[in-house]
Design a protein around this motif. Structure first.
Motif, PDB file in Angstrom:
ATOM      1  N   GLN A  59      -8.412 -11.687  15.463  1.00  0.00           N
ATOM      2  CA  GLN A  59      -8.072 -10.631  14.577  1.00  0.00           C
ATOM      3  C   GLN A  59      -8.553 -10.883  13.028  1.00  0.00           C
ATOM      4  N   GLU A  63     -11.360  -8.582  11.222  1.00  0.00           N
ATOM      5  CA  GLU A  63     -11.087  -8.163   9.667  1.00  0.00           C
ATOM      6  C   GLU A  63     -12.227  -8.642   8.765  1.00  0.00           C
ATOM      7  N   LYS A  67     -14.779  -6.072   7.077  1.00  0.00           N
ATOM      8  CA  LYS A  67     -14.615  -5.862   5.619  1.00  0.00           C
ATOM      9  C   LYS A  67     -16.042  -6.094   5.064  1.00  0.00           C
ATOM     10  N   HIS A  93      -6.177  -3.356  17.017  1.00  0.00           N
ATOM     11  CA  HIS A  93      -6.149  -3.834  15.766  1.00  0.00           C
ATOM     12  C   HIS A  93      -7.622  -3.594  15.285  1.00  0.00           C
ATOM     13  N   HIS A  97      -8.865  -1.372  11.841  1.00  0.00           N
ATOM     14  CA  HIS A  97      -9.518  -1.809  10.602  1.00  0.00           C
ATOM     15  C   HIS A  97     -11.066  -1.403  10.915  1.00  0.00           C
TER      16      HIS A  97
END
Length: 203
Positions: A59, A63, A67, A93, A97
């Motif tokens: 995860q 992320e 990002k 997840h 995201h």
């Protein structure tokens, strides 16, 4: 709608001294690849050792990459896990995201086409709004049989990562679903031959 096409590096996952994800090294690697004008990224797959990582580390990987990319290129997140609940959680997840797609190998110990088909149906339906790719990497199961069975029953199945040397088999998959599927070559050694067969890109 995202267009999946071109070269998608299969991202390695940098580790820190404790064995977790090295965030600074990961960010630097993503920046380096973006500077090379890649078309997309494929993360958490075989090259990224995703199936050997803990769910929290996977995860974190997603992320950080999502990002850093910040929507500039599509990111496909590989979510397969030995425990189906983990794969399902990773898929949800990834969607939450901002991933543009998710994928899964034919899971270890699934020894029949019927079991793989059932797994893919259940996993794809976990995030029905997100494009799903099968990751074909099992010489003992006929991928054409699997993909043919899924084409009418998994609406968000968009195509496959074909990691195999049989270009005739890959072309059969490409011709299913009225030729609308996206098919990536997954073997470096076969990329040129895959391009000759009309693949959409390579991972």
């Amino acid at each position: 709608m995202t267009t999946f096409k071109g070269i998608y590096p299969a991202l390695v996952t940098p580790s820190n001294a404790a064995g977790g994800v090295s965030v600074p090294a990961l960010e630097a690697l993503v920046d380096h690849l973006l500077a090379k004008n890649i078309d997309g990224l494929y993360i958490g797959g075989t090259t990224g050792e995703g199936i050997y990582m803990s769910v929290p580390d996977r995860q974190l990987l997603a992320e950080v990459v999502l990002k850093r990319v910040n929507g500039r290129i599509p990111v496909i997140v590989h979510v397969a896990a030995v425990a189906f609940a983990d794969a399902q959680a990773l898929a949800r997840h990834a969607a939450a995201h901002g991933a543009q797609g998710f994928a899964s190998i034919m899971p270890p110990m699934y020894n029949s086409a019927a079991s793989v088909i059932a797994y893919y149906k259940a996993l794809a339906s976990s995030v029905p709004e997100l494009p799903f790719f099968s990751y074909i990497l099992n010489p003992h199961i006929d991928p054409v049989v699997v993909m043919r069975a899924l084409q009418q029953s998994v609406p968000n199945l968009i195509g496959a990562k074909y990691t195999g040397p049989n270009m005739y088999e890959m072309r059969q998959i490409m011709d299913l679903n009225d030729g609308k599927w996206v098919v990536f070559a997954g073997m470096d050694e076969q990329c040129v031959y895959g391009a000759m067969m009309g693949e959409d890109g390579a991972i």
